[in-house]
Design a protein around this motif. Structure first.
Motif, PDB file in Angstrom:
ATOM      1  N   PHE A   1      12.909  10.431  53.291  1.00 40.72           N
ATOM      2  CA  PHE A   1      12.958   9.724  52.013  1.00 40.72           C
ATOM      3  C   PHE A   1      13.122  10.755  50.903  1.00 40.72           C
ATOM      4  O   PHE A   1      12.394  11.748  50.874  1.00 40.72           O
ATOM      5  N   LEU A  36       9.949   0.969  50.498  1.00 45.46           N
ATOM      6  CA  LEU A  36       9.245   2.185  50.106  1.00 45.46           C
ATOM      7  C   LEU A  36       8.139   2.541  51.100  1.00 45.46           C
ATOM      8  O   LEU A  36       7.046   2.940  50.731  1.00 45.46           O
ATOM      9  N   GLY A  83      15.921   5.953  50.544  1.00 43.20           N
ATOM     10  CA  GLY A  83      15.468   5.971  51.927  1.00 43.20           C
ATOM     11  C   GLY A  83      16.618   6.187  52.886  1.00 43.20           C
ATOM     12  O   GLY A  83      17.779   5.984  52.550  1.00 43.20           O
ATOM     13  N   LEU A 117       7.726   4.875  54.660  1.00 40.88           N
ATOM     14  CA  LEU A 117       8.385   5.910  55.455  1.00 40.88           C
ATOM     15  C   LEU A 117       7.821   5.862  56.873  1.00 40.88           C
ATOM     16  O   LEU A 117       6.678   6.234  57.109  1.00 40.88           O
ATOM     17  N   GLU A 172      11.760   9.032  60.000  1.00 45.57           N
ATOM     18  CA  GLU A 172      12.584   8.789  58.810  1.00 45.57           C
ATOM     19  C   GLU A 172      12.369   9.851  57.742  1.00 45.57           C
ATOM     20  O   GLU A 172      11.379  10.573  57.748  1.00 45.57           O
ATOM     21  N   GLY A 209      21.849   7.482  53.017  1.00 50.47           N
ATOM     22  CA  GLY A 209      20.694   6.832  52.437  1.00 50.47           C
ATOM     23  C   GLY A 209      21.053   5.635  51.580  1.00 50.47           C
ATOM     24  O   GLY A 209      22.215   5.359  51.297  1.00 50.47           O
TER      25      GLY A 209
END
Length: 165
Positions: free
Chosen positions: A140, A132, A71, A134, A138, A99
């Motif tokens: 990922f 987990l 992420g 998003l 953002e 990340g």
């Protein structure tokens, strides 16, 4: 009197078409499978991972395959594509930096005996607490690599998530 309109919880998946979604030549250098981004106009929209599945096959040698979800990446280059039925976009050819690893999964694959495929389900509470989810603005990324020098595999993969506000 004010009215609050909530975005309905929408189940989504990738790939969205019938057929195989695979990444060939995954070797012992991390290979980007995809970057997802959320640039939705829906206020507070977040995509929460619900299920994922990976299946490694056609190994050139016995190896372990590592799949990592990262992420907070920043991507550059590549082509962004809309995902039908989703507010998210996907890029399979970008370069990413930064990340934080949010999740790691392993699968073993052998030339003589096949594999032990990785797959899992994560409830929305666990997925969010693992990072987990998003959120709007953002990105990922999903990476894969083998642990044996010179070994390559083809990785078939799919993701399911729920979009909610």
């Amino acid at each position: 009197m004010s009215t609050v309109i909530l975005y309905p919880d929408i189940p989504c998946c990738y790939p969205v078409v019938i057929g195989d979604n695979s990444t060939a030549s995954v070797g012992n250098t991390s290979k980007l499978l995809a970057v997802f981004r959320n640039e939705s106009d829906v206020s507070n929209l977040r995509a929460i991972l619900a299920r994922f599945q990976f299946h490694a096959n056609n190994p050139s040698a016995d190896t372990t395959v590592v799949i990592q979800m990262v992420g907070g990446v920043t991507s550059s280059g590549g082509t962004w594509n809309s995902i039908t039925g989703s507010e998210l976009e996907i890029n399979t050819t970008a370069t990413t930096t930064g990340g934080k690893v949010a999740y790691t999964e392993f699968t073993n694959v052998t030339t003589a005996h096949g594999n032990t495929p990785a797959s899992g389900s994560i409830s929305s509470i666990e997925a969010e607490s693992l990072g987990l989810a998003l959120h709007t603005g953002e990105q990922f990324a999903i990476y894969a690599k083998t642990l044996t020098t010179g070994a390559t595999v083809t990785l078939h993969w799919t993701f399911n998530w729920t979009e909610k506000d």
